[in-house]
Design a protein around this motif. Sequence first.
Motif, short mmCIF file in Angstrom:
data_model
loop_
_atom_site.label_atom_id
_atom_site.label_comp_id
_atom_site.label_asym_id
_atom_site.label_seq_id
_atom_site.Cartn_x
_atom_site.Cartn_y
_atom_site.Cartn_z
N GLN A 49 2.88 -50.69 -48.88
CA GLN A 49 2.99 -52.13 -48.67
C GLN A 49 2.43 -52.57 -47.32
O GLN A 49 1.77 -53.60 -47.21
CB GLN A 49 4.45 -52.57 -48.78
N ALA A 50 2.68 -51.80 -46.27
CA ALA A 50 2.17 -52.16 -44.95
C ALA A 50 0.66 -51.96 -44.88
O ALA A 50 0.13 -51.02 -45.47
CB ALA A 50 2.86 -51.33 -43.87
N ASP A 51 -0.03 -52.85 -44.17
CA ASP A 51 -1.47 -52.67 -43.96
C ASP A 51 -1.71 -51.35 -43.23
O ASP A 51 -0.96 -50.97 -42.34
CB ASP A 51 -2.04 -53.80 -43.12
N HIS A 52 -2.78 -50.67 -43.62
CA HIS A 52 -3.14 -49.43 -42.94
C HIS A 52 -3.66 -49.75 -41.54
O HIS A 52 -4.42 -50.72 -41.36
CB HIS A 52 -4.20 -48.68 -43.74
N ALA A 53 -3.28 -48.98 -40.54
CA ALA A 53 -3.65 -49.25 -39.15
C ALA A 53 -4.60 -48.19 -38.62
O ALA A 53 -4.37 -46.99 -38.78
CB ALA A 53 -2.40 -49.31 -38.27
N VAL A 54 -5.68 -48.64 -37.99
CA VAL A 54 -6.65 -47.77 -37.33
C VAL A 54 -6.92 -48.35 -35.94
O VAL A 54 -7.09 -49.57 -35.80
CB VAL A 54 -7.96 -47.66 -38.12
N THR A 55 -6.96 -47.50 -34.91
CA THR A 55 -7.31 -47.92 -33.56
C THR A 55 -8.56 -47.17 -33.12
O THR A 55 -8.61 -45.94 -33.21
CB THR A 55 -6.16 -47.65 -32.57
N VAL A 56 -9.56 -47.91 -32.66
CA VAL A 56 -10.83 -47.34 -32.22
C VAL A 56 -11.05 -47.72 -30.75
O VAL A 56 -10.97 -48.89 -30.39
CB VAL A 56 -12.00 -47.85 -33.09
N PHE A 57 -11.32 -46.71 -29.92
CA PHE A 57 -11.62 -46.93 -28.51
C PHE A 57 -13.14 -46.93 -28.31
O PHE A 57 -13.83 -46.04 -28.81
CB PHE A 57 -11.00 -45.81 -27.65
N VAL A 58 -13.63 -47.93 -27.56
CA VAL A 58 -15.06 -48.04 -27.31
C VAL A 58 -15.29 -48.34 -25.83
O VAL A 58 -14.40 -48.82 -25.13
CB VAL A 58 -15.70 -49.14 -28.18
N ARG A 59 -16.52 -48.07 -25.37
CA ARG A 59 -16.88 -48.37 -23.99
C ARG A 59 -18.40 -48.47 -23.89
O ARG A 59 -19.12 -47.97 -24.78
CB ARG A 59 -16.39 -47.27 -23.05
#
Length: 207
Positions: free
Chosen positions: A47-57
């Motif tokens: 039910q919860a949205d899938h979470a992804v975290t991406v680090f960029v620079r």
Amino acid sequence: MRRRFCFAICIAAMLPVPAVANNHLSVGTEGQPPSGAPGFVVLRQPQADHAVTVFVRPIAGQGGDPANHEWERTQPAGNAYTAQRSIRWSATASCAEGINWIRISGPGGTQTQTFNGSRNAISGSVVYDSFDPDALDQVCLNWGERMNTPCANGNQNRCPSSEEFDETRRAIVRGSAPITVSGQCTNGAMATRTYRPRLALTCRREN
């Protein structure tokens, strides 16, 4: 790329569905479907949205105008990135005359499992790489490059350290293929279903 499911079969009333590694499907048996009932196969996202975290620079060593600097993803990488993109889908299939095969296709490749009519109904879960990494990267790289000018000018009000993009509102992952699930009963095809998984993507600037 075509891969084959690895199924672990268990009696649902007796054994829990075991934890599975990526690209493996765990199922339990279900009751016999009614005679003459149409065959089907469905996936359900938690039910919860899938979470992804991406680090960029910004890529190091660039000269010239900071407004034109290109960015790169730094984290996650390798298997850690695959794990972040993977969703544990609930899977259910039923054929009164017996399930011949089930297939999932999408960003994680094509996976097929053959039953040859040995099961009439199954349920369980599949861990599947559900987003194209290049499509996710592009969202965050574009976001980072929009930060070039305000961050270089020291405008902290317009230079956020992170931003969340919600797939359910913005349709952000346009370059990521949808997920399709299909199957074959021993007496005919199941309807193909298409899914675009919900995603909360956080792009974070790495200093």
